[in-house]
Design a protein around this motif. Structure first.
Motif, PDB file in Angstrom:
ATOM      1  N   GLU A  15       9.597 -80.491 -25.132  1.00  0.00           N
ATOM      2  CA  GLU A  15      10.810 -79.856 -24.639  1.00  0.00           C
ATOM      3  C   GLU A  15      11.000 -78.528 -25.353  1.00  0.00           C
ATOM      4  O   GLU A  15      11.021 -78.472 -26.580  1.00  0.00           O
ATOM      5  N   VAL A  16      11.130 -77.465 -24.574  1.00  0.00           N
ATOM      6  CA  VAL A  16      11.293 -76.128 -25.124  1.00  0.00           C
ATOM      7  C   VAL A  16      12.630 -75.577 -24.641  1.00  0.00           C
ATOM      8  O   VAL A  16      12.911 -75.567 -23.439  1.00  0.00           O
ATOM      9  N   ASN A  17      13.446 -75.135 -25.589  1.00  0.00           N
ATOM     10  CA  ASN A  17      14.753 -74.571 -25.259  1.00  0.00           C
ATOM     11  C   ASN A  17      14.956 -73.259 -26.001  1.00  0.00           C
ATOM     12  O   ASN A  17      14.504 -73.109 -27.148  1.00  0.00           O
ATOM     13  N   VAL A  18      15.611 -72.333 -25.328  1.00  0.00           N
ATOM     14  CA  VAL A  18      15.983 -71.060 -25.947  1.00  0.00           C
ATOM     15  C   VAL A  18      17.472 -70.852 -25.715  1.00  0.00           C
ATOM     16  O   VAL A  18      18.059 -71.434 -24.800  1.00  0.00           O
ATOM     17  N   GLU A  19      18.067 -70.019 -26.553  1.00  0.00           N
ATOM     18  CA  GLU A  19      19.498 -69.779 -26.441  1.00  0.00           C
ATOM     19  C   GLU A  19      19.828 -68.385 -26.953  1.00  0.00           C
ATOM     20  O   GLU A  19      19.334 -67.960 -27.992  1.00  0.00           O
ATOM     21  N   THR A  20      20.650 -67.680 -26.197  1.00  0.00           N
ATOM     22  CA  THR A  20      21.186 -66.391 -26.619  1.00  0.00           C
ATOM     23  C   THR A  20      22.692 -66.433 -26.425  1.00  0.00           C
ATOM     24  O   THR A  20      23.162 -66.631 -25.296  1.00  0.00           O
ATOM     25  N   GLU A  21      23.425 -66.283 -27.524  1.00  0.00           N
ATOM     26  CA  GLU A  21      24.888 -66.277 -27.469  1.00  0.00           C
ATOM     27  C   GLU A  21      25.431 -67.422 -26.605  1.00  0.00           C
ATOM     28  O   GLU A  21      26.184 -67.208 -25.660  1.00  0.00           O
ATOM     29  N   ASN A  22      25.010 -68.635 -26.916  1.00  0.00           N
ATOM     30  CA  ASN A  22      25.449 -69.867 -26.242  1.00  0.00           C
ATOM     31  C   ASN A  22      25.006 -69.995 -24.787  1.00  0.00           C
ATOM     32  O   ASN A  22      25.482 -70.865 -24.066  1.00  0.00           O
ATOM     33  N   ASN A  23      24.111 -69.143 -24.330  1.00  0.00           N
ATOM     34  CA  ASN A  23      23.522 -69.269 -22.990  1.00  0.00           C
ATOM     35  C   ASN A  23      22.187 -69.996 -23.156  1.00  0.00           C
ATOM     36  O   ASN A  23      21.188 -69.382 -23.537  1.00  0.00           O
ATOM     37  N   LYS A  24      22.184 -71.299 -22.881  1.00  0.00           N
ATOM     38  CA  LYS A  24      21.022 -72.143 -23.112  1.00  0.00           C
ATOM     39  C   LYS A  24      20.148 -72.216 -21.871  1.00  0.00           C
ATOM     40  O   LYS A  24      20.654 -72.313 -20.750  1.00  0.00           O
ATOM     41  N   LYS A  25      18.827 -72.178 -22.087  1.00  0.00           N
ATOM     42  CA  LYS A  25      17.855 -72.294 -21.000  1.00  0.00           C
ATOM     43  C   LYS A  25      16.700 -73.172 -21.466  1.00  0.00           C
ATOM     44  O   LYS A  25      16.335 -73.157 -22.639  1.00  0.00           O
ATOM     45  N   SER A  26      16.121 -73.908 -20.531  1.00  0.00           N
ATOM     46  CA  SER A  26      14.928 -74.699 -20.807  1.00  0.00           C
ATOM     47  C   SER A  26      13.727 -73.995 -20.208  1.00  0.00           C
ATOM     48  O   SER A  26      13.825 -73.377 -19.154  1.00  0.00           O
ATOM     49  N   ILE A  27      12.602 -74.105 -20.880  1.00  0.00           N
ATOM     50  CA  ILE A  27      11.352 -73.543 -20.392  1.00  0.00           C
ATOM     51  C   ILE A  27      10.368 -74.693 -20.237  1.00  0.00           C
ATOM     52  O   ILE A  27      10.202 -75.503 -21.147  1.00  0.00           O
ATOM     53  N   SER A  28       9.719 -74.742 -19.111  1.00  0.00           N
ATOM     54  CA  SER A  28       8.761 -75.812 -18.854  1.00  0.00           C
ATOM     55  C   SER A  28       7.385 -75.434 -19.408  1.00  0.00           C
ATOM     56  O   SER A  28       6.736 -74.524 -18.905  1.00  0.00           O
ATOM     57  N   ILE A  29       6.979 -76.127 -20.469  1.00  0.00           N
ATOM     58  CA  ILE A  29       5.645 -75.977 -21.041  1.00  0.00           C
ATOM     59  C   ILE A  29       5.104 -77.384 -21.259  1.00  0.00           C
ATOM     60  O   ILE A  29       5.708 -78.185 -21.968  1.00  0.00           O
TER      61      ILE A  29
END
Length: 133
Positions: A15-29
């Motif tokens: 599970e890969v997740n990124v976040e910028t200023e509480n804007n969370k996104k998942s990346i499928s890897i």
């Protein structure tokens, strides 16, 4: 701007997740075929980070200049040696199609973005990376 990235990894789970200023996104890897770790390596992600940063900054700066980009292609490459060695010979090439604009305008835009791209400048200047235990 606060940015973070996280990985949760176990057998057949990546599970890969990124976040910028509480804007969370998942990346499928996908996980590696043997089940543990990532199917792509950090060098690939580093080079993708350079390409992504340039691409996003390119469109932002083009909009400021009222330049309509039809197509942009950014190719980043380099070399890694033995385990623990940093990358070397990192280069990138930018190709832009913008029918309504001169080659000089496009060249100026590319040079401007090269000077302000944050990921590029971070690597060019070097930065400490600290492990917290």
């Amino acid at each position: 701007m606060k940015i973070s990235a996280s990985i949760k990894s176990s057998f057949q789970l990546h599970e890969v997740n990124v976040e910028t200023e509480n804007n969370k996104k998942s990346i499928s890897i996908s996980p590696k075929t043997e089940g543990y770790g990532s199917s792509i390596n950090g060098g690939e992600l580093l080079f993708l980070s350079l390409a992504t940063c340039f691409c996003n900054d390119l469109y932002r700066e083009a909009a400021k200049r009222n330049i309509k980009i039809d197509t942009a292609e950014i190719i980043v490459s380099g070399e890694f040696g033995s385990e623990g060695e940093p990358a070397k010979n990192i280069i990138y090439k930018v190709q832009i199609q913008a029918k309504k604009h001169s080659d000089a305008q496009i060249c100026d835009l590319i040079e401007k973005v090269d000077k302000i791209a944050e990921i590029h400048n971070t690597l060019r200047q070097g930065i400490n990376v600290t492990l917290i235990k």
